[in-house]
Design a protein around this motif. Structure first.
Motif, short mmCIF file in Angstrom:
data_model
loop_
_atom_site.label_atom_id
_atom_site.label_comp_id
_atom_site.label_asym_id
_atom_site.label_seq_id
_atom_site.Cartn_x
_atom_site.Cartn_y
_atom_site.Cartn_z
N ASN A 1 0.83 -1.20 0.00
CA ASN A 1 0.00 0.00 0.00
C ASN A 1 0.87 1.25 0.00
N ASP A 2 1.78 1.35 -0.99
CA ASP A 2 2.68 2.50 -1.05
C ASP A 2 3.46 2.62 0.25
N ILE A 3 4.01 1.52 0.73
CA ILE A 3 4.65 1.46 2.05
C ILE A 3 6.13 1.79 1.95
N GLU A 4 6.54 2.79 2.72
CA GLU A 4 7.93 3.23 2.70
C GLU A 4 8.81 2.24 3.47
N ILE A 5 9.96 1.94 2.90
CA ILE A 5 10.95 1.07 3.55
C ILE A 5 11.81 1.94 4.47
N THR A 6 11.73 1.70 5.78
CA THR A 6 12.50 2.49 6.74
C THR A 6 13.28 1.55 7.65
N ASP A 7 14.36 2.08 8.25
CA ASP A 7 15.16 1.28 9.19
C ASP A 7 14.33 0.87 10.39
N GLU A 8 13.47 1.77 10.85
CA GLU A 8 12.63 1.46 12.01
C GLU A 8 11.72 0.27 11.72
N ARG A 9 11.10 0.25 10.56
CA ARG A 9 10.22 -0.86 10.21
C ARG A 9 10.99 -2.15 9.97
N LYS A 10 12.22 -2.03 9.49
CA LYS A 10 13.04 -3.22 9.25
C LYS A 10 13.35 -3.97 10.55
N GLU A 11 13.24 -3.29 11.69
CA GLU A 11 13.48 -3.95 12.96
C GLU A 11 12.38 -4.97 13.26
N GLN A 12 11.18 -4.76 12.71
CA GLN A 12 10.06 -5.64 13.00
C GLN A 12 9.60 -6.48 11.80
N PHE A 13 9.90 -6.00 10.59
CA PHE A 13 9.37 -6.65 9.39
C PHE A 13 10.47 -6.87 8.35
N ALA A 14 10.15 -7.69 7.37
CA ALA A 14 10.97 -7.81 6.17
C ALA A 14 10.27 -7.07 5.04
N PHE A 15 11.04 -6.67 4.03
CA PHE A 15 10.49 -5.98 2.87
C PHE A 15 10.90 -6.70 1.60
N SER A 16 10.05 -6.60 0.60
CA SER A 16 10.44 -7.03 -0.73
C SER A 16 11.47 -6.05 -1.29
N GLU A 17 12.03 -6.39 -2.43
CA GLU A 17 12.83 -5.41 -3.17
C GLU A 17 11.95 -4.19 -3.49
N PRO A 18 12.52 -3.00 -3.52
CA PRO A 18 11.70 -1.82 -3.85
C PRO A 18 11.12 -1.92 -5.26
N TYR A 19 9.88 -1.48 -5.40
CA TYR A 19 9.30 -1.39 -6.74
C TYR A 19 8.78 0.02 -7.04
N LYS A 20 9.02 0.93 -6.10
CA LYS A 20 8.67 2.33 -6.34
C LYS A 20 9.67 3.24 -5.63
N TYR A 21 10.05 4.31 -6.32
CA TYR A 21 10.95 5.32 -5.75
C TYR A 21 10.26 6.68 -5.86
N SER A 22 10.34 7.44 -4.78
CA SER A 22 9.69 8.75 -4.80
C SER A 22 10.38 9.66 -3.80
N TYR A 23 9.70 10.72 -3.41
CA TYR A 23 10.19 11.63 -2.37
C TYR A 23 8.99 12.29 -1.71
N THR A 24 9.26 13.03 -0.67
CA THR A 24 8.19 13.63 0.14
C THR A 24 7.88 15.04 -0.33
N SER A 25 6.58 15.36 -0.36
CA SER A 25 6.14 16.71 -0.70
C SER A 25 5.00 17.09 0.24
N MET A 26 4.50 18.31 0.09
CA MET A 26 3.54 18.85 1.04
C MET A 26 2.43 19.60 0.31
N ILE A 27 1.19 19.19 0.50
CA ILE A 27 0.05 19.92 -0.06
C ILE A 27 -0.39 20.99 0.93
N VAL A 28 -0.59 22.21 0.41
CA VAL A 28 -1.03 23.35 1.22
C VAL A 28 -2.12 24.10 0.44
#
Length: 293
Positions: free
Chosen positions: A111-138
């Protein structure tokens, strides 16, 4: 007696060493024989996947349709096809998805789930299939009063509980107004009418959302583009063979152009499956830059 104890101790050490040889760096067995998740999937012939069904263009129901689709959804369908499996999707909010992976109610969450070090402590991830960056709607007319990251203090940020983007908003001093698996229009309308001031999220999702609701008084803030993101499917650390099989399929899909084709279909011609060359600052680096001005 001492000799016998010495022999017993030596045998105990050997057993420990042999046991250690059977695990990988995460403490999981390298053998598929110990992957109960993969065994269950093979027996049932079905991959059970958690997703939201409300996040355009990752996982959603098109107007007038009861057929789930989206980039993440179709990536998972293609993986399952290559593994000769059926797929059962179960929709829920993000918190329930993660809990369901942990307790085994679902095999994978996508579900558009970001791979983070914090989450890696509890879960495994597949290889990335999406690359993006953060933005802000105002809001378009006044940028919601946000001209620096310091201005987020006290602002109201729409988001879902426990997502990484909500954590970033909190880090910047905003009050997170949480929604439970709401559709895009609910988030966007609340910025438009002033119930909230901003939404921090994935750039590609926000770009498509703006196109879908052109009458709202909203825009992507022109000055904030940060935190490169890698996204993939999330699964249990106790499912190494499932991860291996999914990664194999994803690598094939990357090589034969399937990921690029799906990306262009759902992201308006953009290929989010390819890692960008541009290096972006992290939110911490932006805060440091502002502090030094």
């Amino acid at each position: 007696m001492r000799k016998r104890l010495g022999i017993i101790c030596s045998l105990f050490v050997i057993v420990l060493l042999l046991g250690a040889c059977g695990t990988n760096g995460d403490g999981n067995s390298e053998s598929a024989g110990n992957d109960k998740t993969w065994e269950k999937i093979q027996e049932s012939g079905k991959l059970v996947v958690g997703t939201s069904g409300t996040l355009f263009a990752a996982s959603y129901y098109p107007d007038g349709s009861d057929e789930l689709t989206g980039y993440d959804v179709e990536v998972i369908r293609e993986i399952a096809k290559r593994l000769d499996l059926e797929v059962e999707f179960k929709t829920s909010d993000f918190n329930n998805m993660l809990a369901s992976v942990q307790n085994g109610r679902i095999d994978v969450a996508a579900n558009d789930i970001e791979i983070t070090d914090e989450r890696k402590e509890q879960f495994a991830f597949s290889e990335p299939y999406k690359y993006s960056y953060t933005s802000m709607i105002v809001r378009k007319d006044d940028l919601s009063g946000i001209h620096s990251l310091a201005d987020l203090k006290g602002k109201r940020a729409g988001g879902e509980a426990s997502t990484n983007h909500s954590k970033v908003a909190e880090q910047l001093g905003a009050e997170v107004v949480t929604y439970s698996n709401a559709t895009n229009d609910v988030y966007l309308r609340d910025v438009d009418n002033g119930r909230t001031d901003l939404i921090i999220n994935d750039y590609y999702l926000q770009s498509l959302a703006l196109q879908a609701f052109p009458d709202f008084n909203i825009m992507i803030h022109p000055d904030f583009k940060f935190d490169q993101i890698e996204q993939g499917a999330i699964l249990s650390k106790d499912a190494p063979e499932l991860k291996k099989q999914m990664d194999k399929a994803l690598n094939e899909m990357q090589e034969d152009g399937t990921l690029s084709k799906l990306s262009e279909e759902f992201y308006g011609g953009a290929d989010v499956s390819q890692k960008p060359d541009e290096e972006l600052p992290t939110v911490d680096e932006l805060l440091e830059q502002e502090g030094n001005k």
